[in-house]
Design an enzyme around this catalytic site. Structure first.
Site, PDB file in Angstrom:
ATOM      1  N   TRP A 146       0.866  -1.182   0.000  1.00 39.63           N
ATOM      2  CA  TRP A 146       0.000   0.000   0.000  1.00 39.63           C
ATOM      3  C   TRP A 146       0.906   1.236   0.000  1.00 39.63           C
ATOM      4  O   TRP A 146       1.810   1.334   0.856  1.00 39.63           O
ATOM      5  CB  TRP A 146      -0.862  -0.041   1.269  1.00 39.63           C
ATOM      6  CG  TRP A 146      -1.891   1.034   1.385  1.00 39.63           C
ATOM      7  CD1 TRP A 146      -2.782   1.428   0.431  1.00 39.63           C
ATOM      8  CD2 TRP A 146      -2.152   1.833   2.551  1.00 39.63           C
ATOM      9  NE1 TRP A 146      -3.581   2.414   0.933  1.00 39.63           N
ATOM     10  CE2 TRP A 146      -3.223   2.693   2.234  1.00 39.63           C
ATOM     11  CE3 TRP A 146      -1.595   1.919   3.834  1.00 39.63           C
ATOM     12  CZ2 TRP A 146      -3.735   3.612   3.130  1.00 39.63           C
ATOM     13  CZ3 TRP A 146      -2.102   2.825   4.720  1.00 39.63           C
ATOM     14  CH2 TRP A 146      -3.171   3.665   4.372  1.00 39.63           C
TER      15      TRP A 146
ATOM     16  N   ASP B  52      -1.211  -6.484   8.968  1.00 37.47           N
ATOM     17  CA  ASP B  52      -2.137  -5.434   8.536  1.00 37.47           C
ATOM     18  C   ASP B  52      -3.407  -6.135   8.059  1.00 37.47           C
ATOM     19  O   ASP B  52      -3.399  -6.852   7.052  1.00 37.47           O
ATOM     20  CB  ASP B  52      -1.483  -4.611   7.407  1.00 37.47           C
ATOM     21  CG  ASP B  52      -2.310  -3.376   7.067  1.00 37.47           C
ATOM     22  OD1 ASP B  52      -3.456  -3.268   7.557  1.00 37.47           O
ATOM     23  OD2 ASP B  52      -1.818  -2.529   6.302  1.00 37.47           O
TER      24      ASP B  52
ATOM     25  N   LYS C 125     -13.823  -1.012   5.562  1.00 40.45           N
ATOM     26  CA  LYS C 125     -14.405  -1.699   4.407  1.00 40.45           C
ATOM     27  C   LYS C 125     -15.499  -2.661   4.835  1.00 40.45           C
ATOM     28  O   LYS C 125     -16.590  -2.643   4.278  1.00 40.45           O
ATOM     29  CB  LYS C 125     -13.326  -2.499   3.671  1.00 40.45           C
ATOM     30  CG  LYS C 125     -12.342  -1.756   2.817  1.00 40.45           C
ATOM     31  CD  LYS C 125     -11.546  -0.719   3.439  1.00 40.45           C
ATOM     32  CE  LYS C 125     -10.566  -0.075   2.508  1.00 40.45           C
ATOM     33  NZ  LYS C 125      -9.673   0.833   3.163  1.00 40.45           N
TER      34      LYS C 125
HETATM   35  C1  LMR Z   1      -6.957   2.043  -0.654  1.00 34.98           C
HETATM   36  O1  LMR Z   1      -5.851   1.502  -0.685  1.00 34.98           O
HETATM   37  O2  LMR Z   1      -7.500   2.499  -1.659  1.00 34.98           O
HETATM   38  C2  LMR Z   1      -7.697   2.112   0.643  1.00 34.98           C
HETATM   39  O3  LMR Z   1      -6.960   1.500   1.645  1.00 34.98           O
HETATM   40  C3  LMR Z   1      -8.110   3.489   0.990  1.00 34.98           C
HETATM   41  C4  LMR Z   1      -6.954   4.347   1.384  1.00 34.98           C
HETATM   42  O4  LMR Z   1      -7.019   4.953   2.459  1.00 34.98           O
HETATM   43  O5  LMR Z   1      -5.991   4.454   0.636  1.00 34.98           O
END
Ligand code: LMR
Length: 398
Positions: free
Chosen positions: A132, A212, A247
């Site tokens: 992420w 996570d 989510k």
């Molecule tokens: C995403 O990766 O799109 C979600 O986890 C929302 C975010 O906060 O980035």
């Protein structure tokens, strides 16, 4: 003198920035596959009915707006821990686990990062490549040394051997962040046998895992998705888990999550929790209440809980159908095989394998918004737009 003269502009957030661009796009055919939010067939992100019902009860029953404590509402923490660790968890019975309520899963990650930086000096944190995109700047801002282990090979496939090989060389004591399910951004999850191999390396190298857990219920089911978390919690004396209700409860903007902690003894649990409360005080003082109160209400009421879990099942099934639907829609373009992985991946996202240039063309020529890495939010698609999407993908792949 200008105080702000030396301040330089920076590019917008790689995910949230897409929301602004999408909203400003006048093309009626536009498609938002950027930020990870679930959308129904009409393109709306619904509030689950169980959430609405719980909110009504709360509005009527709430008698005060005074602060909740530094660890948040105890009933939220207890019920969320049962959801994550299992209602029959011996850790909960023996007082070896605790939860600190946080503003979303991101708040939990920040609190974990600050805790590691202040209380476990010298430890680095290892992230999957890719991960992420907020992980890296978030942990760097905590002052942590951020490192990466491979996760996906050049052929856009999960490469467990490369991951294990790298983890075997991580300095003892370092923290390794693992996506408990529905890996973001790739959608490639470890199989149970892979998790067991990772666990062996974690034990041998004396690493501290940070799991996570942002998508519980979006992979294979609430219990199934917690399998790795529960395995690690049973097998390791110490563990950090970041849990998000954004989510699975559809509570995104209510910022609801927790940092869960498993410690070796209840005395050590209390010590660590005292540090977490201190750090949280400096970050957000006390957590926002509403979303956590909704979650506690739902999890504490058999009827609401059954309704919520059925609604979550529907969301998960719908996303799974969209995955196979997209692969089918690509058939007339001869691209079924090339994108077969979309149907095998788990959770909200697909690492499509599209290049940054192809993603840019999708946006500029078709108003289809993906994250630059090629990540598509499958949860943002809809049945009747699959042909449009497949046609657009086919054009940029020519
Ligand atoms: C995403 O990766 O799109 C979600 O986890 C929302 C975010 O906060 O980035």
């Amino acid at each position: 003198m200008s105080h702000f003269a030396a301040v330089v502009g920076v590019p917008g957030d790689p995910i949230l920035g897409l929301l602004d661009a999408y909203r400003a796009d006048p093309n009626p055919a536009k498609l938002d596959l950027g930020v990870g939010v679930y959308k129904d067939a009409s393109g709306l992100t619904p509030i689950p009915r169980a959430v609405k019902l719980a909110e009504r009860r709360l509005v009527d029953g709430e008698t005060t707006k005074t602060y909740i404590g530094g660890h948040g509402a105890p009933e939220f923490g207890e019920r969320l821990q049962q959801l994550v660790l299992g209602a029959d968890s011996t850790l909960l019975r023996d007082g070896l686990a605790g939860a600190t309520q946080t503003p979303g899963g991101t708040g939990a990650l920040r609190l974990a990062g600050e805790f590691i930086a202040r209380n476990l000096p010298g430890r680095g944190i290892w992230l999957s490549d890719p991960t992420w995109p907020i992980h890296e700047p978030l942990f760097a801002a905590c002052g942590l040394r951020v490192e990466h282990y491979p996760y996906v090979g050049a052929d856009n496939r999960l490469d467990v051997d490369a991951m294990l090989d790298a983890l075997q060389r991580v300095p003892a004591g370092d923290v390794v962040l693992l996506h408990a399910c529905c890996h973001n951004p790739t959608g490639f999850d470890l199989a149970p046998r892979d998790w067991k191999r990772v666990l062996e390396v974690v034990k041998a190298r004396e690493l501290l895992p940070l799991l996570d857990f942002a998508y519980q219920g979006f992979g294979d089911g609430l219990v199934e998705d917690a399998w790795a978390v529960r395995l690690f919690a049973a097998e390791l004396p110490e563990l950090l888990i970041t849990s998000s209700c954004s989510k699975n409860f559809g509570l995104y903007r209510e910022r609801t999550g927790a940092l869960l902690l498993r410690a070796e003894s209840s005395a050590k649990l209390a010590d660590v929790r005292s540090q977490l409360a201190l750090l949280a005080r400096g970050l957000w003082s006390t957590p926002p209440s509403h979303g956590a109160a909704v979650v506690a209400e739902i999890l504490g009421d058999a009827e609401l809980r059954a309704l919520w879990s059925a609604e979550l099942d529907d969301m998960r099934r719908r996303v799974a159908n969209l995955r196979s639907g997209l692969v089918e829609a690509l058939r007339p373009h001869g691209l079924t095989e090339r994108f077969a992985h979309v149907a095998q991946q788990r959770g909200m996202f697909s690492y499509t394998g599209l290049t940054a240039a192809q993603v840019a063309r999708l946006r500029d020529e078709f108003s289809v918004y993906l994250v630059g890495s090629g990540r598509a939010s499958v949860a943002g698609m809809s049945e009747e737009r699959l042909d449009y999407l497949a046609g657009a993908i086919a054009r940029v792949c020519e």
